[in-house]
Structures are given as structure tokens and as C-alpha cells.
Design a protein around this motif. Structure first.
Motif, mmCIF file in Angstrom:
data_model
loop_
_atom_site.group_PDB
_atom_site.id
_atom_site.type_symbol
_atom_site.label_atom_id
_atom_site.label_comp_id
_atom_site.label_asym_id
_atom_site.label_seq_id
_atom_site.Cartn_x
_atom_site.Cartn_y
_atom_site.Cartn_z
ATOM 1 N N ILE A 129 -27.417 28.425 -46.123
ATOM 2 C CA ILE A 129 -27.422 29.464 -45.084
ATOM 3 C C ILE A 129 -27.839 30.801 -45.687
ATOM 4 C CG2 ILE A 129 -26.017 30.771 -43.448
ATOM 5 C CD1 ILE A 129 -26.498 27.985 -42.442
ATOM 6 N N ASN A 130 -27.306 31.138 -46.852
ATOM 7 C CA ASN A 130 -27.642 32.410 -47.494
ATOM 8 C C ASN A 130 -29.109 32.481 -47.905
ATOM 9 O OD1 ASN A 130 -25.186 33.775 -47.272
ATOM 10 N ND2 ASN A 130 -24.372 32.750 -49.070
ATOM 11 N N ALA A 131 -29.750 31.353 -48.105
ATOM 12 C CA ALA A 131 -31.166 31.340 -48.460
ATOM 13 C C ALA A 131 -32.035 31.821 -47.301
ATOM 14 C CB ALA A 131 -31.586 29.939 -48.888
ATOM 15 N N THR A 132 -31.516 31.785 -46.086
ATOM 16 C CA THR A 132 -32.270 32.229 -44.913
ATOM 17 C C THR A 132 -32.045 33.702 -44.611
ATOM 18 O OG1 THR A 132 -30.552 31.761 -43.262
ATOM 19 C CG2 THR A 132 -31.950 29.922 -43.937
ATOM 20 N N LYS B 227 -32.479 41.027 -45.275
ATOM 21 C CA LYS B 227 -31.852 42.335 -45.110
ATOM 22 C C LYS B 227 -32.906 43.340 -44.664
ATOM 23 C CE LYS B 227 -28.332 43.667 -47.410
ATOM 24 N NZ LYS B 227 -27.446 44.204 -48.438
ATOM 25 N N LEU B 228 -32.633 44.010 -43.568
ATOM 26 C CA LEU B 228 -33.479 45.085 -43.066
ATOM 27 C C LEU B 228 -32.630 46.344 -43.060
ATOM 28 C CD1 LEU B 228 -35.255 43.301 -40.091
ATOM 29 C CD2 LEU B 228 -36.201 43.830 -42.324
ATOM 30 N N GLY B 229 -32.824 47.169 -44.059
ATOM 31 C CA GLY B 229 -31.966 48.336 -44.213
ATOM 32 C C GLY B 229 -30.574 47.872 -44.578
ATOM 33 N N ARG B 230 -29.594 48.270 -43.785
ATOM 34 C CA ARG B 230 -28.217 47.841 -44.029
ATOM 35 C C ARG B 230 -27.830 46.635 -43.199
ATOM 36 N NH1 ARG B 230 -24.581 52.976 -43.334
ATOM 37 N NH2 ARG B 230 -23.011 51.437 -43.847
ATOM 38 N N ARG B 231 -28.706 46.189 -42.347
ATOM 39 C CA ARG B 231 -28.405 45.053 -41.467
ATOM 40 C C ARG B 231 -28.821 43.735 -42.102
ATOM 41 N NH1 ARG B 231 -26.970 46.855 -36.346
ATOM 42 N NH2 ARG B 231 -27.531 49.016 -35.978
ATOM 43 N N VAL B 232 -28.065 42.699 -41.788
ATOM 44 C CA VAL B 232 -28.336 41.358 -42.311
ATOM 45 C C VAL B 232 -28.714 40.455 -41.151
ATOM 46 C CG1 VAL B 232 -27.336 39.361 -43.487
ATOM 47 C CG2 VAL B 232 -26.727 41.668 -44.205
ATOM 48 N N TYR B 233 -29.839 39.776 -41.298
ATOM 49 C CA TYR B 233 -30.301 38.818 -40.302
ATOM 50 C C TYR B 233 -30.562 37.484 -40.987
ATOM 51 C CZ TYR B 233 -31.101 42.855 -37.310
ATOM 52 O OH TYR B 233 -30.936 43.999 -36.571
ATOM 53 N N PHE B 234 -30.672 36.447 -40.174
ATOM 54 C CA PHE B 234 -30.966 35.104 -40.662
ATOM 55 C C PHE B 234 -32.181 34.592 -39.909
ATOM 56 C CE2 PHE B 234 -26.527 35.992 -41.268
ATOM 57 C CZ PHE B 234 -26.281 35.540 -42.546
ATOM 58 N N ARG B 235 -33.114 33.985 -40.634
ATOM 59 C CA ARG B 235 -34.339 33.473 -40.009
ATOM 60 C C ARG B 235 -33.990 32.250 -39.159
ATOM 61 N NH1 ARG B 235 -35.581 34.865 -45.293
ATOM 62 N NH2 ARG B 235 -37.125 36.524 -45.463
ATOM 63 N N ALA C 284 -35.840 29.957 -37.640
ATOM 64 C CA ALA C 284 -36.537 28.702 -37.956
ATOM 65 C C ALA C 284 -35.885 27.993 -39.141
ATOM 66 C CB ALA C 284 -38.005 28.984 -38.246
ATOM 67 N N GLU C 285 -35.472 28.758 -40.146
ATOM 68 C CA GLU C 285 -34.834 28.164 -41.323
ATOM 69 C C GLU C 285 -33.407 27.714 -41.021
ATOM 70 O OE1 GLU C 285 -35.348 30.622 -44.783
ATOM 71 O OE2 GLU C 285 -37.454 30.960 -44.320
ATOM 72 N N ILE C 286 -32.712 28.435 -40.149
ATOM 73 C CA ILE C 286 -31.373 28.005 -39.708
ATOM 74 C C ILE C 286 -31.486 26.663 -38.993
ATOM 75 C CG2 ILE C 286 -29.485 28.517 -38.100
ATOM 76 C CD1 ILE C 286 -29.264 30.117 -40.650
ATOM 77 N N ALA C 287 -32.511 26.514 -38.174
ATOM 78 C CA ALA C 287 -32.726 25.238 -37.469
ATOM 79 C C ALA C 287 -32.932 24.098 -38.441
ATOM 80 C CB ALA C 287 -33.917 25.366 -36.528
ATOM 81 N N LEU C 288 -33.654 24.350 -39.535
ATOM 82 C CA LEU C 288 -33.844 23.313 -40.555
ATOM 83 C C LEU C 288 -32.531 22.946 -41.223
ATOM 84 C CD1 LEU C 288 -37.172 24.472 -42.269
ATOM 85 C CD2 LEU C 288 -36.829 22.493 -40.774
ATOM 86 N N VAL C 289 -31.710 23.952 -41.513
ATOM 87 C CA VAL C 289 -30.408 23.690 -42.144
ATOM 88 C C VAL C 289 -29.527 22.872 -41.195
ATOM 89 C CG1 VAL C 289 -28.282 24.759 -42.975
ATOM 90 C CG2 VAL C 289 -30.494 25.705 -43.640
ATOM 91 N N LEU C 290 -29.518 23.250 -39.925
ATOM 92 C CA LEU C 290 -28.672 22.545 -38.951
ATOM 93 C C LEU C 290 -29.155 21.124 -38.702
ATOM 94 C CD1 LEU C 290 -27.990 25.352 -36.322
ATOM 95 C CD2 LEU C 290 -26.485 24.531 -38.141
ATOM 96 N N SER C 291 -30.468 20.888 -38.814
ATOM 97 C CA SER C 291 -30.988 19.543 -38.596
ATOM 98 C C SER C 291 -30.852 18.674 -39.852
ATOM 99 C CB SER C 291 -32.442 19.608 -38.152
ATOM 100 O OG SER C 291 -33.254 20.111 -39.182
#
Length: 70
Positions: free
Chosen positions: A45-48, A51-59, A61-68
Motif C-alpha cells: 500500500i505504501n508503494a502507491t 505526496k503533494l506538498g503536505r498531503r498524502v494520496y494513493f494512486r 490504479a495501483e491500489i486496485a492492483l494490490v486489492l486484486s
């Protein structure tokens, strides 16, 4: 419909930690704590993470791969 299509339709290309927590049916604080541990799941999960400024987002498409499981 594939997982990636469904997640992208609902959340867009990037997911906030609150959106990821809602997707996983967890609290945002519980997810933050889980992502600090040294486990295979948290590393994937952390591989996805993006960081944009101080905010943290997760990609999404990559989350979908992890979940599948890929």
C-alpha cells in the motif's frame, strides 16, 4: 466491471487516506496506524503513496492492483 474502473469512477485517479479507509471499511486513524507497521500488506500500500506538498494520496490504479492480488 473491474476493480480499477470502479475505484477510478468513484474516487478519481488519486485517493486520499480517508477515501482509502472508506474503501477498505476502516477508520482513517486505524489505517494510518496499520500503514506504519512492517508488513507485506503495508509495504504494498505504501508503494502507491504520492505526496503533494503536505498531503498524502494513493494512486487508484495501483491500489486496485494490490486489492486484486497482483
Amino acid at each position: 466491471m473491474h476493480i480499477e474502473e470502479a475505484l477510478t469512477k468513484q474516487y478519481g485517479p488519486l485517493m486520499s487516506i480517508a477515501q482509502l479507509a472508506a474503501c477498505l471499511d476502516r477508520s482513517a486513524e486505524g489505517l494510518r496506524i496499520s500503514l506504519r507497521t512492517e508488513s507485506e500488506w503495508s509495504k504494498s500500500i505504501n508503494a502507491t503513496k504520492l505526496k503533494l506538498g503536505r498531503r498524502v494520496y494513493f494512486r487508484t490504479a495501483e491500489i486496485a492492483l494490490v486489492l486484486s492480488g497482483k
